[in-house]
Write a protein that holds these residues in place. Structure first.
Motif, PDB file in Angstrom:
ATOM      1  N   THR A  59       0.815  -1.215   0.000  1.00  0.00           N
ATOM      2  CA  THR A  59       0.000   0.000   0.000  1.00  0.00           C
ATOM      3  C   THR A  59       0.844   1.259   0.000  1.00  0.00           C
ATOM      4  OG1 THR A  59      -1.760  -1.167   1.197  1.00  0.00           O
ATOM      5  CG2 THR A  59      -1.824   1.245   1.226  1.00  0.00           C
ATOM      6  N   VAL A  60       1.966   1.253   0.740  1.00  0.00           N
ATOM      7  CA  VAL A  60       2.710   2.507   0.936  1.00  0.00           C
ATOM      8  C   VAL A  60       4.040   2.567   0.197  1.00  0.00           C
ATOM      9  CG1 VAL A  60       1.675   2.766   3.221  1.00  0.00           C
ATOM     10  CG2 VAL A  60       3.934   1.706   3.009  1.00  0.00           C
ATOM     11  N   SER A  61       4.580   1.420  -0.210  1.00  0.00           N
ATOM     12  CA  SER A  61       5.921   1.428  -0.785  1.00  0.00           C
ATOM     13  C   SER A  61       5.943   2.018  -2.187  1.00  0.00           C
ATOM     14  CB  SER A  61       6.489   0.003  -0.828  1.00  0.00           C
ATOM     15  OG  SER A  61       7.750  -0.003  -1.480  1.00  0.00           O
ATOM     16  N   GLN A  62       7.010   2.761  -2.474  1.00  0.00           N
ATOM     17  CA  GLN A  62       7.251   3.295  -3.804  1.00  0.00           C
ATOM     18  C   GLN A  62       8.352   2.514  -4.525  1.00  0.00           C
ATOM     19  OE1 GLN A  62       5.316   5.848  -5.013  1.00  0.00           O
ATOM     20  NE2 GLN A  62       4.214   5.538  -3.084  1.00  0.00           N
ATOM     21  N   SER A  63       8.851   1.468  -3.880  1.00  0.00           N
ATOM     22  CA  SER A  63       9.967   0.690  -4.426  1.00  0.00           C
ATOM     23  C   SER A  63       9.443  -0.521  -5.194  1.00  0.00           C
ATOM     24  CB  SER A  63      10.896   0.223  -3.298  1.00  0.00           C
ATOM     25  OG  SER A  63      11.766  -0.797  -3.742  1.00  0.00           O
ATOM     26  N   ALA A  64       9.848  -0.649  -6.462  1.00  0.00           N
ATOM     27  CA  ALA A  64       9.438  -1.809  -7.264  1.00  0.00           C
ATOM     28  C   ALA A  64      10.023  -3.091  -6.684  1.00  0.00           C
ATOM     29  CB  ALA A  64       9.892  -1.630  -8.714  1.00  0.00           C
ATOM     30  N   ARG A  65      11.234  -3.020  -6.156  1.00  0.00           N
ATOM     31  CA  ARG A  65      11.865  -4.215  -5.587  1.00  0.00           C
ATOM     32  C   ARG A  65      11.110  -4.680  -4.348  1.00  0.00           C
ATOM     33  NH1 ARG A  65      13.972  -9.028  -6.003  1.00  0.00           N
ATOM     34  NH2 ARG A  65      15.736  -9.448  -4.630  1.00  0.00           N
ATOM     35  N   VAL A  66      10.693  -3.759  -3.502  1.00  0.00           N
ATOM     36  CA  VAL A  66       9.909  -4.116  -2.314  1.00  0.00           C
ATOM     37  C   VAL A  66       8.593  -4.763  -2.739  1.00  0.00           C
ATOM     38  CG1 VAL A  66       8.598  -3.167  -0.377  1.00  0.00           C
ATOM     39  CG2 VAL A  66      10.949  -2.419  -0.768  1.00  0.00           C
ATOM     40  N   THR A  67       7.943  -4.192  -3.744  1.00  0.00           N
ATOM     41  CA  THR A  67       6.684  -4.758  -4.243  1.00  0.00           C
ATOM     42  C   THR A  67       6.898  -6.159  -4.775  1.00  0.00           C
ATOM     43  OG1 THR A  67       5.835  -2.554  -4.820  1.00  0.00           O
ATOM     44  CG2 THR A  67       4.816  -4.447  -5.906  1.00  0.00           C
ATOM     45  N   GLU A  68       7.972  -6.355  -5.541  1.00  0.00           N
ATOM     46  CA  GLU A  68       8.265  -7.682  -6.087  1.00  0.00           C
ATOM     47  C   GLU A  68       8.461  -8.707  -4.976  1.00  0.00           C
ATOM     48  OE1 GLU A  68      11.870 -10.096  -8.320  1.00  0.00           O
ATOM     49  OE2 GLU A  68      12.042  -7.940  -7.979  1.00  0.00           O
ATOM     50  N   ILE A  69       9.210  -8.340  -3.947  1.00  0.00           N
ATOM     51  CA  ILE A  69       9.481  -9.267  -2.842  1.00  0.00           C
ATOM     52  C   ILE A  69       8.190  -9.588  -2.094  1.00  0.00           C
ATOM     53  CG2 ILE A  69      10.657  -9.514  -0.621  1.00  0.00           C
ATOM     54  CD1 ILE A  69      12.981  -7.884  -1.835  1.00  0.00           C
ATOM     55  N   CYS A  70       7.371  -8.583  -1.845  1.00  0.00           N
ATOM     56  CA  CYS A  70       6.086  -8.825  -1.161  1.00  0.00           C
ATOM     57  C   CYS A  70       5.227  -9.803  -1.954  1.00  0.00           C
ATOM     58  CB  CYS A  70       5.337  -7.512  -0.958  1.00  0.00           C
ATOM     59  SG  CYS A  70       6.060  -6.414   0.280  1.00  0.00           S
ATOM     60  N   LEU A  71       5.128  -9.581  -3.257  1.00  0.00           N
ATOM     61  CA  LEU A  71       4.332 -10.476  -4.100  1.00  0.00           C
ATOM     62  C   LEU A  71       4.957 -11.863  -4.146  1.00  0.00           C
ATOM     63  CD1 LEU A  71       3.563  -8.040  -7.061  1.00  0.00           C
ATOM     64  CD2 LEU A  71       1.942  -8.855  -5.340  1.00  0.00           C
ATOM     65  N   GLY A  72       6.288 -11.930  -4.148  1.00  0.00           N
ATOM     66  CA  GLY A  72       6.958 -13.222  -4.161  1.00  0.00           C
ATOM     67  C   GLY A  72       6.690 -14.023  -2.896  1.00  0.00           C
ATOM     68  N   ILE A  73       6.727 -13.335  -1.752  1.00  0.00           N
ATOM     69  CA  ILE A  73       6.432 -14.020  -0.483  1.00  0.00           C
ATOM     70  C   ILE A  73       4.990 -14.529  -0.486  1.00  0.00           C
ATOM     71  CG2 ILE A  73       6.216 -13.745   2.018  1.00  0.00           C
ATOM     72  CD1 ILE A  73       8.425 -11.589   1.840  1.00  0.00           C
ATOM     73  N   ILE A  74       4.058 -13.666  -0.871  1.00  0.00           N
ATOM     74  CA  ILE A  74       2.649 -14.081  -0.898  1.00  0.00           C
ATOM     75  C   ILE A  74       2.456 -15.227  -1.892  1.00  0.00           C
ATOM     76  CG2 ILE A  74       0.275 -13.345  -1.294  1.00  0.00           C
ATOM     77  CD1 ILE A  74       1.149 -10.488  -0.595  1.00  0.00           C
ATOM     78  N   GLY A  75       3.178 -15.165  -3.015  1.00  0.00           N
ATOM     79  CA  GLY A  75       3.090 -16.235  -4.002  1.00  0.00           C
ATOM     80  C   GLY A  75       3.523 -17.572  -3.450  1.00  0.00           C
ATOM     81  N   ASN A  76       4.603 -17.586  -2.669  1.00  0.00           N
ATOM     82  CA  ASN A  76       5.045 -18.842  -2.049  1.00  0.00           C
ATOM     83  C   ASN A  76       4.074 -19.295  -0.959  1.00  0.00           C
ATOM     84  OD1 ASN A  76       7.215 -18.995  -3.725  1.00  0.00           O
ATOM     85  ND2 ASN A  76       8.772 -18.686  -2.158  1.00  0.00           N
ATOM     86  N   LEU A  77       3.532 -18.341  -0.215  1.00  0.00           N
ATOM     87  CA  LEU A  77       2.523 -18.692   0.788  1.00  0.00           C
ATOM     88  C   LEU A  77       1.302 -19.327   0.117  1.00  0.00           C
ATOM     89  CD1 LEU A  77       2.578 -15.444   2.992  1.00  0.00           C
ATOM     90  CD2 LEU A  77       3.553 -17.662   3.609  1.00  0.00           C
ATOM     91  N   ALA A  78       0.943 -18.828  -1.066  1.00  0.00           N
ATOM     92  CA  ALA A  78      -0.252 -19.305  -1.770  1.00  0.00           C
ATOM     93  C   ALA A  78      -0.113 -20.735  -2.265  1.00  0.00           C
ATOM     94  CB  ALA A  78      -0.559 -18.380  -2.947  1.00  0.00           C
ATOM     95  N   CYS A  79       1.088 -21.279  -2.213  1.00  0.00           N
ATOM     96  CA  CYS A  79       1.298 -22.672  -2.631  1.00  0.00           C
ATOM     97  C   CYS A  79       0.818 -23.665  -1.578  1.00  0.00           C
ATOM     98  CB  CYS A  79       2.783 -22.920  -2.927  1.00  0.00           C
ATOM     99  SG  CYS A  79       3.418 -21.971  -4.325  1.00  0.00           S
ATOM    100  N   HIS A  80       0.444 -23.175  -0.403  1.00  0.00           N
ATOM    101  CA  HIS A  80       0.038 -24.046   0.707  1.00  0.00           C
ATOM    102  C   HIS A  80      -1.422 -23.783   1.067  1.00  0.00           C
ATOM    103  CE1 HIS A  80       4.362 -24.561   0.982  1.00  0.00           C
ATOM    104  NE2 HIS A  80       4.491 -23.267   1.166  1.00  0.00           N
ATOM    105  N   GLU A  81      -2.132 -24.837   1.401  1.00  0.00           N
ATOM    106  CA  GLU A  81      -3.589 -24.752   1.577  1.00  0.00           C
ATOM    107  C   GLU A  81      -4.007 -23.781   2.666  1.00  0.00           C
ATOM    108  OE1 GLU A  81      -7.426 -27.724   2.406  1.00  0.00           O
ATOM    109  OE2 GLU A  81      -5.378 -28.528   2.315  1.00  0.00           O
TER     110      GLU A  81
END
Length: 522
Positions: free
Chosen positions: A161-183
């Motif tokens: 919501t608050v970050s202006q960094s593309a790298r921070v956004t990528e990492i956040c989405l990557g973490i959520i993506g790995n979390l989404a692999c589990h039920e």
């Protein structure tokens, strides 16, 4: 997986444990620092290979400064009621002023107490390092479950919501993506207020890696049991236009693979979820997009083999194949002559091993096309390189019963249109040459089909059709070879000599094998 960092915080585990203990103390003015780990780890009922307190400390260090300086008593999600009380407490206890926050130094900076200046808990570079560690840890189910229990989703959403960094956004989405692999974590993601819509918003980023991670995450959501909220989130024409635009305009192979993979997930999602989206995609020109993308990949494939593009070719073909079986939408795909030419060219490719999966998908797609437009088989039956290419796909589909069934279906449609009694001896010779050269492939598939019994027993309708097609092919091969045997002496010596001569031993073996399996099939 996260990209490699300059330092590895996992190697600083012992130092971080000391930091966690320090965080439990209070400043002289009575303000609390970041909250300490729960004293009773059995509360989580999770056994991890990494100390839970270390994972919790990493989550705290990702809390953005913007989310802890506000005093309006709103939670991480920004709800008026403060959201979850424990989240509010977690954020507020992390401190209200930059000079009250603990800074975690990486291994190259020693163990001093230096502080960043109002950049957040650790500054961008160190934030990325710890974010990458959580990205990797989220691939483990037990670590992922511990993370969602300790409000990692709320922290990540705050960053998105608050970050202006593309790298921070990528990492956040990557973490959520790995979390989404589990039920269990996936259920937390779906139930988190506003999180899915926040993820969809990331499709309008201009950063390639952020877009790739957003597409991956949305694909995982659509492929899961909780697909309805994800389908609802992407069904607006505004979002679908953006997905189409990304796939049409990106020059990055990874992003192209992920964006077409997202389209494939929409097409393959549960019927109730996809039926409202597919008409909109068709209206936006999805068939033309996919065929144009296939044409580009085929031109690249024939000019130069680029391994990183093989996955792109495969996912495009899978998306077209999925579209070819959708009721009410298949005709636009199956009647396209350009598409048929492209997939036939792929089947005729000399070296198929590198693109084996794509060739198998292409064969299934051709079977679907001929089911919808059967008259196309007449012209295709004259294309001997295509027939040879089909036979060469059998070994590539050795573990795919349905694909091999599709191959028998195509070959049956071709061979029933061969008129061996009416064709010239030279034309008959060309058919026999192809069959003789690929006789071992035919024999091997007939011998190996015994392993298909369990699949055929559970697919009665498909099994009946497959047996019928196989019997048709074998009968036609026997007829063609018999005609050749009866008339070969009429050929002049030059017609059968040299490199074009037929191996009579192969012809005899193939005849015996086909006759035996015709009897078995019947």
């Amino acid at each position: 997986m996260a990209l490699e960092s300059k330092s590895n915080p996992l190697e600083e585990h012992q130092d971080e444990d000391d930091d966690v203990e320090e965080e439990t103390r209070h400043d002289e003015d009575g303000l609390a620092r970041n909250p300490s780990a729960p004293p009773d780890y059995e509360f989580f009922e999770i056994t991890t290979t990494v100390d839970p307190s270390y994972i919790i400390s990493l989550i705290r260090k990702l809390i953005p400064i913007d989310s802890v300086t506000s005093r309006d008593s709103r939670g991480v999600n920004g709800n008026e009621d403060g959201g979850r009380g424990d989240t509010n407490q977690m954020v507020e206890e992390s401190g209200n002023e930059c000079d009250k926050m603990d800074i975690v130094n990486d291994g190259s900076r020693g163990g001093g107490g230096d502080k960043d200046t109002c950049r957040g808990l650790a500054g961008d570079e160190v934030w990325e390092e710890y974010g990458c560690v959580l990205w990797d840890l989220a691939a483990s189910r037990t670590h992922a479950e511990l993370m969602v229990q300790n409000l990692v989703l709320e922290v990540l959403m705050a960053n998105l919501t608050v970050s202006q960094s593309a790298r921070v956004t990528e990492i956040c989405l990557g973490i959520i993506g790995n979390l989404a692999c589990h039920e269990a974590p996936m259920k937390h993601i779906v139930s988190a207020n506003g999180l899915i819509s926040t993820i969809v918003d990331q499709l309008f980023s201009d950063d390639t890696q952020c877009l790739a991670e957003a597409c991956r995450l949305l694909t995982l959501g659509l492929q899961g049991n909780e697909c309805y909220p994800w389908a609802e989130a992407v069904q607006s024409e505004h979002v679908l236009c953006r997905i189409i635009w990304i796939a049409e305009n990106t020059l990055n192979p990874q992003l192209l693979e992920k964006s077409v993979g997202l389209i494939l997930a929409i097409l393959e999602s549960q019927q109730e979820a996809s039926c409202t989206i597919v008409p909109s995609l068709m209206k936006l020109g999805l068939p033309s997009l996919l065929i144009n993308l296939l044409g580009f990949e085929m031109s690249r494939l024939t000019e130069e083999r680029v391994p990183e593009r093989y996955a792109v070719l495969d996912v495009i073909l899978r998306a077209i194949e999925a579209l070819s079986i959708l009721d009410g939408h298949s005709q636009e795909i199956c009647s396209n002559k350009k598409l048929l030419q492209l997939v036939c060219d792929l089947i005729k490719l000399p070296d198929k091993a590198e693109v084996a999966s794509s060739c198998v998908t292409a064969a299934v797609l051709i079977a679907n096309i001929l089911s919808d437009v059967p008259n196309l088989a007449s012209e295709m039956s004259q294309d001997l390189p295509f027939l040879q290419g089909l036979l060469e796909v059998f070994p590539l589909a050795s573990d795919d019963v349905e694909a091999r069934s599709a191959l028998w279906s195509i070959i049956a449609r071709l061979l029933v249109r061969v008129r061996e009694n009416d064709m010239s001896l030279s034309s008959l010779h060309q058919y026999v040459l192809v069959l003789a050269r690929k006789s071992e492939i035919i024999e091997d598939d007939l011998l190996n089909r015994q392993s298909d019994n369990s699949w055929e027993e559970t697919n009665d309708v498909t099994s009946s059709s497959s047996k019928s097609n196989r019997s048709t092919v074998l009968t036609r091969i026997v007829s063609i070879l018999n005609q050749w045997t009866a008339s070969k002496d009429c050929l002049s010596g030059g017609d059968v000599a040299g490199e074009h001569s037929v191996d009579e031993l192969n012809v005899g073996r193939l005849l015996d094998c086909c006759r035996k399996h015709i009897d078995f099939t019947e």
